[in-house]
Design an enzyme around this catalytic site. Structure first.
Site, PDB file in Angstrom:
ATOM      1  N   GLY A  46      -7.131 -15.661  34.006  1.00 61.56           N
ATOM      2  CA  GLY A  46      -7.984 -15.898  35.172  1.00 61.56           C
ATOM      3  C   GLY A  46      -9.242 -16.626  34.757  1.00 61.56           C
ATOM      4  O   GLY A  46      -9.672 -16.541  33.608  1.00 61.56           O
ATOM      5  N   GLN A  51     -17.797 -19.549  35.582  1.00 63.86           N
ATOM      6  CA  GLN A  51     -17.550 -19.534  34.138  1.00 63.86           C
ATOM      7  C   GLN A  51     -17.553 -20.937  33.529  1.00 63.86           C
ATOM      8  O   GLN A  51     -17.692 -21.080  32.325  1.00 63.86           O
ATOM      9  CB  GLN A  51     -16.219 -18.846  33.817  1.00 63.86           C
ATOM     10  CG  GLN A  51     -16.256 -17.350  34.073  1.00 63.86           C
ATOM     11  CD  GLN A  51     -14.933 -16.729  33.715  1.00 63.86           C
ATOM     12  OE1 GLN A  51     -14.022 -16.662  34.529  1.00 63.86           O
ATOM     13  NE2 GLN A  51     -14.818 -16.293  32.469  1.00 63.86           N
ATOM     14  N   CYS A  95     -12.604 -11.182  28.601  1.00 59.03           N
ATOM     15  CA  CYS A  95     -13.162 -12.231  29.452  1.00 59.03           C
ATOM     16  C   CYS A  95     -13.360 -13.484  28.616  1.00 59.03           C
ATOM     17  O   CYS A  95     -13.849 -13.397  27.484  1.00 59.03           O
ATOM     18  CB  CYS A  95     -14.488 -11.749  30.036  1.00 59.03           C
ATOM     19  SG  CYS A  95     -15.306 -12.951  31.080  1.00 59.03           S
ATOM     20  N   LEU A  96     -12.998 -14.630  29.175  1.00 60.16           N
ATOM     21  CA  LEU A  96     -13.159 -15.887  28.445  1.00 60.16           C
ATOM     22  C   LEU A  96     -14.630 -16.200  28.179  1.00 60.16           C
ATOM     23  O   LEU A  96     -14.947 -16.948  27.266  1.00 60.16           O
ATOM     24  CB  LEU A  96     -12.495 -17.040  29.205  1.00 60.16           C
ATOM     25  CG  LEU A  96     -10.974 -16.915  29.382  1.00 60.16           C
ATOM     26  CD1 LEU A  96     -10.429 -18.073  30.214  1.00 60.16           C
ATOM     27  CD2 LEU A  96     -10.273 -16.850  28.031  1.00 60.16           C
ATOM     28  N   HIS A 137     -11.511  -8.689  38.758  1.00 55.06           N
ATOM     29  CA  HIS A 137     -12.361  -9.182  37.667  1.00 55.06           C
ATOM     30  C   HIS A 137     -12.926 -10.565  38.036  1.00 55.06           C
ATOM     31  O   HIS A 137     -14.125 -10.817  37.871  1.00 55.06           O
ATOM     32  CB  HIS A 137     -11.512  -9.240  36.388  1.00 55.06           C
ATOM     33  CG  HIS A 137     -12.197  -9.812  35.196  1.00 55.06           C
ATOM     34  ND1 HIS A 137     -12.490  -9.070  34.083  1.00 55.06           N
ATOM     35  CD2 HIS A 137     -12.626 -11.072  34.907  1.00 55.06           C
ATOM     36  CE1 HIS A 137     -13.076  -9.847  33.167  1.00 55.06           C
ATOM     37  NE2 HIS A 137     -13.165 -11.069  33.642  1.00 55.06           N
ATOM     38  N   GLU A 138     -12.068 -11.452  38.548  1.00 52.19           N
ATOM     39  CA  GLU A 138     -12.515 -12.811  38.882  1.00 52.19           C
ATOM     40  C   GLU A 138     -13.429 -12.826  40.101  1.00 52.19           C
ATOM     41  O   GLU A 138     -14.410 -13.577  40.145  1.00 52.19           O
ATOM     42  CB  GLU A 138     -11.311 -13.746  39.081  1.00 52.19           C
ATOM     43  CG  GLU A 138     -10.418 -13.900  37.862  1.00 52.19           C
ATOM     44  CD  GLU A 138     -11.148 -14.247  36.573  1.00 52.19           C
ATOM     45  OE1 GLU A 138     -12.182 -14.931  36.627  1.00 52.19           O
ATOM     46  OE2 GLU A 138     -10.676 -13.826  35.499  1.00 52.19           O
ATOM     47  N   HIS A 141     -16.833 -12.072  39.100  1.00 50.55           N
ATOM     48  CA  HIS A 141     -17.542 -13.254  38.580  1.00 50.55           C
ATOM     49  C   HIS A 141     -18.223 -14.029  39.709  1.00 50.55           C
ATOM     50  O   HIS A 141     -19.341 -14.521  39.551  1.00 50.55           O
ATOM     51  CB  HIS A 141     -16.586 -14.211  37.860  1.00 50.55           C
ATOM     52  CG  HIS A 141     -16.356 -13.895  36.428  1.00 50.55           C
ATOM     53  ND1 HIS A 141     -17.363 -13.885  35.488  1.00 50.55           N
ATOM     54  CD2 HIS A 141     -15.217 -13.590  35.761  1.00 50.55           C
ATOM     55  CE1 HIS A 141     -16.848 -13.579  34.306  1.00 50.55           C
ATOM     56  NE2 HIS A 141     -15.552 -13.395  34.440  1.00 50.55           N
TER      57      HIS A 141
END
Length: 173
Positions: A46, A51, A95-96, A137-138, A141
């Site tokens: 994701g 991000q 997380c990226l 989660h996304e 963000h």
């Protein structure tokens, strides 16, 4: 398609609420293509607009991990959770924007989400399992929240310090 640089925590843009998307445009289509390319390259399941510094309510995800299964890339514009189950599930999240850091986060096991598709139409779906964790989660963000915000302060500070060190090392490169 372009692989975009992923912002690393702490970055003030990761703590801001993203703006709703007013209309589906060719630029938004290009942004979503770049986001999918960036997510797959990372590799991740994701990625949210903030991000990569795109402060818009857009996220991409694909939770198919089995190489024998057909990928299912999804683009969600202006997503909203409309229902959450009382049942909770715990996943070890990463997380990226917080590379190589993982922690257990408890979230609703199932969620209903409504969003605008790139086709301009409204969509809705009930997500379960990893998909439910990923979409929550996304969406976090998009609201300026990171998975580490669910952790105890000491653990959160420890991870933040590791990310500050990583950013310094990368800057020296």
């Amino acid at each position: 398609m372009t692989i975009r640089p992923i912002l690393i925590h702490p970055d003030p843009r990761l703590k801001k609420v993203a703006d709703p998307v007013a209309e589906i445009t060719p630029e938004l289509q290009r942004l979503s293509d770049d986001m999918l390319e960036t997510m797959y390259d990372a590799p991740g399941i994701g990625l949210a607009g903030p991000q990569i510094g795109a402060m818009q309510q857009i996220l991409v995800m694909d939770c198919i991990k089995d190489e024998d299964e057909e990928p299912r890339p999804m683009v969600l514009v202006n997503p909203k959770i409309t229902w959450s189950s009382e049942d909770l599930s715990t996943y070890e999240e990463g997380c990226l924007s917080i590379p190589e850091q993982f922690a257990d986060v408890e979230r609703p096991a199932e969620v209903d989400v409504e969003w605008l598709g790139l086709d301009g139409a409204g969509h809705q779906e009930r997500f379960t399992g990893l998909w439910a964790t990923c979409v929550q989660h996304e969406i976090d963000h998009l609201n300026g929240k990171l998975f580490i915000d669910y952790l105890k302060p000491l653990k959160r500070q420890m991870i933040t310090r590791k990310m500050q060190k990583l950013k310094r090392e990368r800057a020296r490169g």
